[in-house]
Design an enzyme around this catalytic site. Structure first.
Site, PDB file in Angstrom:
ATOM      1  N   ARG A  16      -4.398 -24.508  34.948  1.00 56.14           N
ATOM      2  CA  ARG A  16      -5.456 -24.973  34.268  1.00 56.14           C
ATOM      3  C   ARG A  16      -6.550 -24.957  35.245  1.00 56.14           C
ATOM      4  O   ARG A  16      -7.878 -25.183  35.050  1.00 56.14           O
ATOM      5  CB  ARG A  16      -5.631 -26.269  33.592  1.00 56.14           C
ATOM      6  CG  ARG A  16      -4.702 -26.125  32.218  1.00 56.14           C
ATOM      7  CD  ARG A  16      -4.168 -27.603  31.669  1.00 56.14           C
ATOM      8  NE  ARG A  16      -2.949 -27.910  32.235  1.00 56.14           N
ATOM      9  CZ  ARG A  16      -2.331 -29.035  32.314  1.00 56.14           C
ATOM     10  NH1 ARG A  16      -2.982 -29.873  30.941  1.00 56.14           N
ATOM     11  NH2 ARG A  16      -0.922 -29.283  32.649  1.00 56.14           N
ATOM     12  N   ASP A 103       0.075 -34.349  41.118  1.00 53.80           N
ATOM     13  CA  ASP A 103      -1.110 -34.172  41.017  1.00 53.80           C
ATOM     14  C   ASP A 103      -1.780 -35.586  40.454  1.00 53.80           C
ATOM     15  O   ASP A 103      -2.765 -35.475  39.728  1.00 53.80           O
ATOM     16  CB  ASP A 103      -1.356 -33.136  39.977  1.00 53.80           C
ATOM     17  CG  ASP A 103      -0.758 -33.519  38.376  1.00 53.80           C
ATOM     18  OD1 ASP A 103       0.076 -34.606  38.444  1.00 53.80           O
ATOM     19  OD2 ASP A 103      -0.940 -32.859  37.384  1.00 53.80           O
ATOM     20  N   ALA A 423     -39.526 -19.366  85.343  1.00 56.61           N
ATOM     21  CA  ALA A 423     -39.839 -18.855  83.828  1.00 56.61           C
ATOM     22  C   ALA A 423     -39.757 -17.396  83.693  1.00 56.61           C
ATOM     23  O   ALA A 423     -40.356 -16.521  84.545  1.00 56.61           O
ATOM     24  CB  ALA A 423     -41.038 -19.386  83.313  1.00 56.61           C
ATOM     25  N   ARG A 440     -39.390 -11.399  88.050  1.00 49.82           N
ATOM     26  CA  ARG A 440     -40.242 -10.854  86.874  1.00 49.82           C
ATOM     27  C   ARG A 440     -41.166  -9.576  87.730  1.00 49.82           C
ATOM     28  O   ARG A 440     -41.151  -9.840  88.931  1.00 49.82           O
ATOM     29  CB  ARG A 440     -41.289 -11.844  86.653  1.00 49.82           C
ATOM     30  CG  ARG A 440     -40.733 -13.096  85.883  1.00 49.82           C
ATOM     31  CD  ARG A 440     -41.798 -13.837  85.217  1.00 49.82           C
ATOM     32  NE  ARG A 440     -42.516 -14.515  86.307  1.00 49.82           N
ATOM     33  CZ  ARG A 440     -42.827 -15.807  86.564  1.00 49.82           C
ATOM     34  NH1 ARG A 440     -42.239 -16.659  85.926  1.00 49.82           N
ATOM     35  NH2 ARG A 440     -43.800 -16.218  87.586  1.00 49.82           N
TER      36      ARG A 440
HETATM   37  C1  UD1 Z   1       2.596 -34.559  32.323  1.00 44.88           C
HETATM   38  C2  UD1 Z   1       3.642 -35.298  31.394  1.00 44.88           C
HETATM   39  C3  UD1 Z   1       2.569 -36.150  30.363  1.00 44.88           C
HETATM   40  C4  UD1 Z   1       1.825 -37.127  31.309  1.00 44.88           C
HETATM   41  C5  UD1 Z   1       1.057 -36.327  32.406  1.00 44.88           C
HETATM   42  C6  UD1 Z   1       0.330 -37.147  33.416  1.00 44.88           C
HETATM   43  C7  UD1 Z   1       5.689 -34.058  30.912  1.00 44.88           C
HETATM   44  C8  UD1 Z   1       6.404 -33.308  30.007  1.00 44.88           C
HETATM   45  N1  UD1 Z   1       4.279 -34.529  30.610  1.00 44.88           N
HETATM   46  O1  UD1 Z   1       2.106 -33.717  31.831  1.00 44.88           O
HETATM   47  O2  UD1 Z   1       3.402 -37.099  29.757  1.00 44.88           O
HETATM   48  O3  UD1 Z   1       0.724 -37.801  30.615  1.00 44.88           O
HETATM   49  O4  UD1 Z   1       1.827 -35.454  33.320  1.00 44.88           O
HETATM   50  O5  UD1 Z   1      -0.424 -36.505  34.189  1.00 44.88           O
HETATM   51  O6  UD1 Z   1       6.019 -34.410  31.906  1.00 44.88           O
HETATM   52  N2  UD1 Z   1       5.945 -29.528  37.809  1.00 44.88           N
HETATM   53  C9  UD1 Z   1       7.190 -28.947  38.491  1.00 44.88           C
HETATM   54  N3  UD1 Z   1       7.887 -28.058  38.065  1.00 44.88           N
HETATM   55  C10 UD1 Z   1       7.695 -27.673  36.747  1.00 44.88           C
HETATM   56  C11 UD1 Z   1       6.530 -28.316  36.007  1.00 44.88           C
HETATM   57  C12 UD1 Z   1       5.695 -29.146  36.589  1.00 44.88           C
HETATM   58  O7  UD1 Z   1       7.071 -29.384  39.788  1.00 44.88           O
HETATM   59  O8  UD1 Z   1       8.393 -26.980  36.148  1.00 44.88           O
HETATM   60  C13 UD1 Z   1       4.855 -30.577  38.476  1.00 44.88           C
HETATM   61  C14 UD1 Z   1       3.694 -29.914  38.799  1.00 44.88           C
HETATM   62  O9  UD1 Z   1       3.425 -28.874  39.672  1.00 44.88           O
HETATM   63  C15 UD1 Z   1       2.893 -31.085  38.473  1.00 44.88           C
HETATM   64  C16 UD1 Z   1       3.561 -32.184  37.775  1.00 44.88           C
HETATM   65  O10 UD1 Z   1       4.970 -31.749  37.628  1.00 44.88           O
HETATM   66  O11 UD1 Z   1       2.445 -31.827  39.818  1.00 44.88           O
HETATM   67  C17 UD1 Z   1       3.275 -32.398  36.330  1.00 44.88           C
HETATM   68  O12 UD1 Z   1       3.207 -31.358  35.768  1.00 44.88           O
HETATM   69  P1  UD1 Z   1       2.031 -30.859  34.788  1.00 44.88           P
HETATM   70  O13 UD1 Z   1       2.325 -29.467  34.079  1.00 44.88           O
HETATM   71  O14 UD1 Z   1       0.762 -31.090  35.507  1.00 44.88           O
HETATM   72  O15 UD1 Z   1       2.136 -31.781  33.558  1.00 44.88           O
HETATM   73  P2  UD1 Z   1       1.225 -32.484  32.508  1.00 44.88           P
HETATM   74  O16 UD1 Z   1       0.902 -31.326  31.285  1.00 44.88           O
HETATM   75  O17 UD1 Z   1      -0.089 -32.738  33.189  1.00 44.88           O
HETATM   76 CA    CA Z   2      -0.532 -32.826  35.162  1.00 41.62          CA
END
Ligand code: UD1
Ligand code: CA
Length: 461
Positions: A16, A103, A423, A440
């Protein structure tokens, strides 16, 4: 904290963000997002930390301080899959696990500490850090039954009534490691995103008779998860406000904090006044009693006390001693040094140049690869010609030299102490101490020439 293990999830690309750069590498107050998150976690002094990395793993790994274990997640199959990989990397970890999302950099150390204590106090298997948001869109919702958390449902999987729930999952949790390991085995990917959701362990543990607790965060704004540039900008603003507040509290005047951009690693002494539109970043240190007029960009520089930086100057990787004056419209490029009480005026550029104590280059000059002594006057329009198209050469100017305006130094060249450069001179050879150098073309005046030729037609070719 004794016995505490941590996992930070940071393997995702962050679709995103619509970026070529992995999400956790995006800068916030001039530091990668993950560095903020790690700083918060490290403040708890955990015994073990693993960071789950995947996208741009090498760049992310480079941010990890010694002792933090990288855990590679080759394919991003979801947060549950990532949590499992993090746990494996912690080999034999037992006890309490704090799991943080890379994040969510605004969740401070105090909040995280509070969560761990709450979790221990409640003797829970899982404690979810939650937040009440007026606009919960996008977050996993906390579904409660009789006040107790029964499950977390993701935005994309939520029913219309679940979408109305304002209590959200911050993505930060405490787990009893044994319960988590067991629950992870039962997570499936039959959901709207086809991913293994970590949030599913809540329902799994509860159904198995485990205890699930929820702790709402005090300041819901800190639960912000950064998924898009809009959220990145919102977080930037919050962090910047916090940084500016702490400087203000320590005695720095910031005239317009909304328009002052100071990054997290900067240090500034008391009684320094910062006018609007200054950007100060990197490892910059500014002494006390300085005045920064509007619009300067200062990075990785050391600035003494009582320095005045008149506006719209750019200062990079340079050193400025006490009471010096810079600008307006000056450019100090990397490797420049300005001595005590020295002045660098408008449209003066320094590059790997040092200007000694009390020396002045007040107008329209380029000093590159130059060593200028004390009490030197560099006249307007002076240029060190440091580059012959192949290599760079040095200009050395001794103490007390007076350089007349519009002079050029064809480097390499050395000017002895106390010499005077007339200068308009082009200096190609060394000048002995106390000598006058004048190069100069002698002037000729033709009597009445202008008058006699006035009105003469110029032939067109
Ligand atoms: C996630 C939560 C959601 C919560 C939100 C808060 C889940 C399924 N959902 O959603 O309930 O409200 O965070 O911000 O957990 N990541 C990995 N490996 C993966 C997938 C993700 O390392 O396979 C890491 C991402 O880099 C990120 C974090 O996990 O730092 C969260 O993943 P993200 O995709 O941002 O989850 P959200 O959709 O925000
Ligand atoms: Ca997130």
């Amino acid at each position: 904290m004794k016995g505490l293990c941590c996992v930070v999830l940071a393997a995702g690309l962050g679709t995103r963000m619509k970026s070529g750069l992995a999400k956790v590498l995006h800068p916030l107050a001039a530091r990668p997002m993950l560095v903020h998150t790690l700083g918060n976690v490290l403040a708890l002094k955990p015994e073990k930390i693993a960071v789950v990395i995947g996208h741009q793993a090498d760049k992310v790994r480079a941010l990890l301080p010694p002792g933090v274990v990288p855990a590679i997640q080759k394919e991003q199959k979801g947060t549950a899959h990532a949590a499992g990989i993090g746990l494996d990397a912690l080999r034999g970890a037992d006890g309490v696990l704090l799991l943080v999302s890379g994040d969510a950099p605004l969740l401070g150390a105090e909040t995280l500490k509070g969560l761990v204590s709450y979790h221990k106090r409640k003797k829970a298997d899982i404690t979810v850090l939650t937040a009440f948001l007026d606009e919960p869109f996008g977050y996993g919702r906390i579904v409660r039954e009789g006040g107790k958390i029964s499950k977390i449902v993701e935005q994309k999987d939520a029913s219309p009534s679940e979408r109305k729930i304002k209590e959200i999952n911050s993505g930060t949790y405490c787990f009893n490691i044994k319960s988590l390991k067991q629950a992870l085995r039962h997570v499936r990917s039959a959901n709207a995103q086809g991913e293994f959701y970590l949030t599913d362990v809540i329902e799994i543990v509860r159904q198995g008779g485990g205890r699930v607790a929820g702790m709402p965060v005090e300041d819901p704004a800190t639960a912000l998860g950064i998924n898009s540039r809009v959220e990145l900008a919102a977080a930037e603003k919050i962090i910047r406000t916090k940084i500016n507040r702490s400087f203000t509290a320590s005695g720095v005047t910031i005239i317009d904090p909304e328009n002052t951009y100071i990054s997290a690693d900067v240090k500034i002494g008391p009684d320094t006044i910062i006018h609007p539109g200054n950007t100060i970043d990197g490892r910059t240190e500014i002494g006390g009693g300085c005045i920064l007029m509007p619009g300067n960009i200062i990075s990785d520089s050391i600035i003494g006390g009582g320095v005045k930086i008149k506006g719209y100057s750019v200062i990079e990787d340079s050193k400025i001693a006490d009471k010096a004056q810079i600008g307006p419209f000056a450019h100090l490029r990397p490797g420049s040094t300005v001595g005590i009480d020295a002045r660098v005026g408008n449209f003066v550029e320094l590059k790997k140049a040092s200007l000694g104590e009390g020396s002045k280059a007040s107008h329209l000059s380029y000093l590159g690869d130059a060593l200028v002594g004390r009490n030197v006057n560099i006249g307007a329009g002076t240029i060190t010609c440091n580059y012959d198209g192949f290599s760079k050469f040095k200009t050395v100017i001794g103490d007390d030299v007076f350089v007349g305006s519009d002079s050029q130094f064809i480097a390499p060249v050395t000017i002895g102490k106390g010499a005077l450069i007339a200068a308009g001179s082009t200096i190609t050879e060394d000048v002995p101490k106390d000598a006058l150098a004048l190069s100069r073309t002698p002037q000729t005046n033709r009597k009445n020439w202008a008058k006699e030729n006035r009105g003469r037609k110029i032939k067109k070719k």
